[in-house]
Enzyme design. Structure first.
Site, PDB file in Angstrom:
ATOM      1  CE  LYS A 116      -4.551  -0.113   1.661  1.00 31.39           C
ATOM      2  NZ  LYS A 116      -5.290  -1.247   2.049  1.00 31.39           N
ATOM      3  CD  GLU A 200      -5.766   7.650   2.774  1.00 27.97           C
ATOM      4  OE1 GLU A 200      -6.992   7.458   2.640  1.00 27.97           O
ATOM      5  OE2 GLU A 200      -4.902   7.002   2.175  1.00 27.97           O
ATOM      6  CG  HIS A 235     -14.778  -3.284   2.523  1.00 27.51           C
ATOM      7  ND1 HIS A 235     -14.615  -1.981   2.130  1.00 27.51           N
ATOM      8  CD2 HIS A 235     -14.966  -3.236   3.865  1.00 27.51           C
ATOM      9  CE1 HIS A 235     -14.689  -1.181   3.176  1.00 27.51           C
ATOM     10  NE2 HIS A 235     -14.907  -1.920   4.250  1.00 27.51           N
ATOM     11  NE  ARG A 292      -7.915  -9.437  -9.251  1.00 28.25           N
ATOM     12  CZ  ARG A 292      -7.909  -8.597  -8.240  1.00 28.25           C
ATOM     13  NH1 ARG A 292      -6.762  -8.287  -7.659  1.00 28.25           N
ATOM     14  NH2 ARG A 292      -9.017  -8.037  -7.806  1.00 28.25           N
TER      15      ARG A 292
HETATM   16  C1  MV4 Z   1     -11.423   5.606   2.227  1.00 29.70           C
HETATM   17  C2  MV4 Z   1     -12.757   6.045   2.408  1.00 29.70           C
HETATM   18  C3  MV4 Z   1     -12.955   7.368   2.710  1.00 29.70           C
HETATM   19  N1  MV4 Z   1     -11.909   8.222   2.824  1.00 29.70           N
HETATM   20  N2  MV4 Z   1     -10.408   6.499   2.345  1.00 29.70           N
HETATM   21  C4  MV4 Z   1     -12.276   0.973   2.076  1.00 29.70           C
HETATM   22  C5  MV4 Z   1     -11.381  -0.146   1.641  1.00 29.70           C
HETATM   23  C6  MV4 Z   1     -10.192   0.453   0.967  1.00 29.70           C
HETATM   24  N3  MV4 Z   1     -10.014  -0.164  -0.317  1.00 29.70           N
HETATM   25  C7  MV4 Z   1     -10.481   1.914   0.861  1.00 29.70           C
HETATM   26  N4  MV4 Z   1     -11.697   2.170   1.574  1.00 29.70           N
HETATM   27  C8  MV4 Z   1     -12.127   3.432   1.811  1.00 29.70           C
HETATM   28  N5  MV4 Z   1     -11.133   4.360   1.925  1.00 29.70           N
HETATM   29  C9  MV4 Z   1     -10.674   7.753   2.630  1.00 29.70           C
HETATM   30  N6  MV4 Z   1      -9.664   8.621   2.766  1.00 29.70           N
HETATM   31  C10 MV4 Z   1     -13.797   5.113   2.262  1.00 29.70           C
HETATM   32  C11 MV4 Z   1     -13.480   3.795   1.955  1.00 29.70           C
HETATM   33  C12 MV4 Z   1     -14.590   2.908   1.790  1.00 29.70           C
HETATM   34  C13 MV4 Z   1     -14.815   2.225   0.576  1.00 29.70           C
HETATM   35  C14 MV4 Z   1     -13.983   2.354  -0.535  1.00 29.70           C
HETATM   36  C15 MV4 Z   1     -14.213   1.674  -1.702  1.00 29.70           C
HETATM   37  C16 MV4 Z   1     -15.317   0.847  -1.794  1.00 29.70           C
HETATM   38  C17 MV4 Z   1     -16.150   0.673  -0.736  1.00 29.70           C
HETATM   39  C18 MV4 Z   1     -15.912   1.355   0.476  1.00 29.70           C
HETATM   40  C19 MV4 Z   1     -16.795   1.198   1.541  1.00 29.70           C
HETATM   41  C20 MV4 Z   1     -16.555   1.861   2.710  1.00 29.70           C
HETATM   42  C21 MV4 Z   1     -15.456   2.708   2.828  1.00 29.70           C
END
Ligand code: MV4
Length: 664
Positions: A116, A200, A235, A292
């Site tokens: 990451k 963040e 997720h 992928r």
């Molecule tokens: C975030 C966010 C809000 N603000 N970062 C969740 C898993 C990871 N892949 C990134 N995620 C998130 N990061 C910041 N700065 C909200 C999420 C998030 C989310 C992101 C993508 C798809 C579904 C999600 C569901 C909840 C929160």
């Protein structure tokens, strides 16, 4: 071109890869576990090698066994699919070391994107936008607090070692920060053995928009537009679509350019996906890159008309990308849903069992079905419980949503609980129709999506009854057209009777509750006795599949989808599901053996089929009148009518054979 390809995967993706390889004249080798010996992917491939027991660790994740299978079958290349070893840099390296072409990026590119923090550093250098944040090694509480204050609240505290949304904590105000970080660190230490956190800017209800990229070994990289995968549950992606609804063209272009910059920054070769969060302010921010082919790649294939597996094989063979950026078009709208064996009513608990019924919608230009199972196969505890992906395409989003609803309605899966109805509820939801997709969609509408305990309204019941009555009318008209005397009053479709008014019934099961609707014919329409009272109704089926109904003087247009035993009424933006509940047909079905017997003493009032007719499950065959009610005897399965033992007007005893059918 590669001459032979080992597919180090199973299920729908292995089947999908075989299809393209075969079209390109590439010999395919499947690997399978002992329980997958007869699985579809092993059957479809030119050759299949059993590489170990059911446990994935000993088979589909067993690098040594897979390389041995490649050697023994003389495979020249390995396609890892998705999941399993697809993002394992050591596997990519081991393939190379064995002289095999790995269909994917270099081990270095996989490694660089696997971390990451390292991937974000590379992207920052390449000018790809990141969420404003602090990713430093200095974890001094005062340093973290200053970083958070600088970013501005709300902020998100994430465990560096976390993934898939685990270990995330939102902090609304500066005075809550210190305590929140301490708690996040304790959790991260316990969960991952590493208490490093990053800070963040917190984006409220962002959208997940990802860009498909492709690179080749000649330094070229292009994008194939975006996919919106915002509708997720814990997720896990549930819906994926392209284009992203309402995305401004300028943002689309900027995201495409950023994704290409990301691919070039790591000298990327093959198919990859650059994931972004799209904020409500319209800004987009890199989150990670998947090195992928992804589950949802068909969405991109349907809007671009390209075969991404073909591109992967070409690029892996050393060919340059088949198209330049300006030659790639995004045409129409595609949506994918994933059908899972799971129980939405019990927290989406994965289900295991035998698929004793699996009827997917017919494939064509508008509908694609990617599956790795067939009727009779088992969904086991060993692997992902995905049954199939349903992908639809049409010229615009509203038309694609209608295609999706119909395709889901035509899907019949028996033997395991599935999320089919749940997907249908989302597809039929007004917020989905309005394109209001973001990562909060499922939580926001949770109450609307699970099976409701609300009984169906009179209006919904009336629409469903109209659908059934129209079908009966059509069946009678078809029978009349076939009969010797088309003008016989017995063939009238308006419920004509010699003595008195006939009452017909339409029966449904609404959840657990049986519903009975009495029907009296009134001219071209009907008077319905519904739970809430009487209603005059008439309806016609329109060419586009909707029902144009008049309910108590109000004109209504609704999509009513009849699907085997199920009638789905789309009304008020919701899908209402009713089961056809016909005790006579049920009693007849129970006799089995292709014989249909009279469920009770009565009089034959209509004969709708004759010997030699080909009938389908649910085709009405005979109507019996008993106790002032009509009972339709329908075919219990597809078959041919052998004989019909009675004529209109005959009296029959309970239990006598009315119709004999031989199954086809
Ligand atoms: C975030 C966010 C809000 N603000 N970062 C969740 C898993 C990871 N892949 C990134 N995620 C998130 N990061 C910041 N700065 C909200 C999420 C998030 C989310 C992101 C993508 C798809 C579904 C999600 C569901 C909840 C929160």
């Amino acid at each position: 071109m590669i001459e032979s390809l080992l597919i180090a995967n199973r299920g729908e993706i292995a089947c999908r890869i075989v299809r393209t390889a075969r079209r390109m004249g590439v010999r395919t080798v499947a690997v399978c576990s002992e329980v997958d010996r007869n699985a579809l992917h092993a059957r479809l491939a030119d050759e299949a090698v059993v590489i170990g027991p059911a446990s994935a660790r000993e088979s589909y994740l067993n690098i040594g066994a897979i390389l041995k299978a490649a050697r023994e079958t003389g495979a020249a290349a390995v396609h890892p699919g998705y999941g399993f070893l697809s993002e394992n840099a050591d596997f990519a390296q081991a393939c190379r070391d064995d002289g095999l072409v790995f269909v994917g990026p270099s081990p270095d590119a996989i490694r660089a994107m696997g971390s990451k923090s390292a991937s974000k550093e590379i992207m920052r250098t390449a000018g790809v936008p990141l969420v404003p944040g602090y990713h430093g090694a200095d974890q001094d509480p005062a340093v973290l607090q200053r970083a958070a204050d600088g970013i501005g609240y709300p902020v998100l505290v994430k465990a560096s070692a976390g993934g898939g949304g685990r270990g995330m904590r939102v902090v609304e105000r500066a005075d809550q920060f210190e305590a929140a970080v301490a708690a996040a660190k304790r959790e991260a230490k316990a969960a991952f053995g590493d208490d490093t956190v990053l800070i963040e800017k917190y984006l409220q209800r962002p959208r997940h928009v990802e860009v498909q990229v492709f690179g080749d070994s000649h330094g070229n990289a292009i994008h194939l537009f975006e996919r919106d995968c915002s509708i997720q549950r814990r997720h896990q992606k549930v819906f994926e679509e392209s284009p992203a609804p309402g995305l401004p063209d300028a943002t689309r272009r900027a995201m495409g350019a950023a994704a290409v910059a990301a691919a070039k920054a790591i000298d990327y070769s093959g198919a990859g996906t650059v994931e972004f969060l799209l904020g409500q302010d319209g800004g987009f921010y890199f989150i990670e890159m998947n090195t992928r082919l992804q589950v949802e790649h068909p969405v991109t294939e349907l809007v671009t008309g390209l075969d991404l597996v073909e591109w992967q094989l070409r690029v892996a063979s050393g060919e340059p990308l088949p198209l330049r950026q300006d030659d790639v078009r995004q045409d129409g709208h595609a949506i994918e849903v994933r059908l899972y064996a799971e129980d939405p009513g019990r927290g989406f608990l994965p289900q295991t069992g035998t698929l004793n019924r699996l009827t997917m919608p017919a494939e064509g230009p508008h509908v694609r079905v990617d599956t790795g199972v067939r009727e009779g196969d088992a969904i086991s505890v060993h692997y992902d419980p995905m049954i199939a992906k349903l992908i639809v395409w049409d010229h615009d989003r509203p038309a694609a949503v209608r295609r999706l609803t119909k395709a889901l309605a035509a899907t019949v899966i028996g033997g395991v609980n599935t999320n089919r109805q749940y997907l249908l509820e989302i597809a039929a939801h007004p917020a989905f129709a309005a394109g209001e997709v973001d990562t909060g969609f499922i939580d926001r509408h949770a109450g609307d999506l699970l099976p409701s305990s609300q009984p169906a309204s009179d209006r919904v019941l009336a629409l469903a009854a109209c659908q059934v009555l129209i079908e009966r009318r059509a069946a009678v008209a078809a029978a009349a057209a076939r009969s010797a005397d088309p003008w016989s009053p017995w063939n009238l479709t308006n419920g004509w009777r010699l003595n008195g008014e006939a009452v017909e019934t339409v029966r449904f099961r609404d959840g657990d509750a049986p519903v009975e609707i009495a029907v009296r014919h009134r001219g071209a329409g009907w008077r319905l006795t519904l739970p809430g009272g009487e209603m005059d109704a008439s309806a016609e089926a329109e060419a586009d599949g909707t029902l144009a109904a008049d309910l108590g003087g109000r004109r209504i247009r609704a999509a009513v989808i009849a699907d085997g035993d199920t009638v789905i009424v789309m009304d008020g933006g919701r899908a209402h599901r009713l089961l056809r509940h016909d005790p006579a047909a049920a009693a007849a079905q129970d006799t089995g053996g292709g014989k249909l017997t009279s469920p009770m003493p009565g009089k034959i009032v209509r004969v709708l089929a004759k010997a030699g007719d080909t009938v389908r499950r649910g085709t009405p065959l005979i109507v019996l009148e008993a106790m002032k009610m009509e009972h339709t005897i329908a075919a219990p399965g597809d078959g041919t009518v052998e004989r019909i033992a009675f004529q209109v007007g005959d009296m029959v005893e309970e239990g006598v054979e009315l119709v004999a059918i031989s199954a086809t």
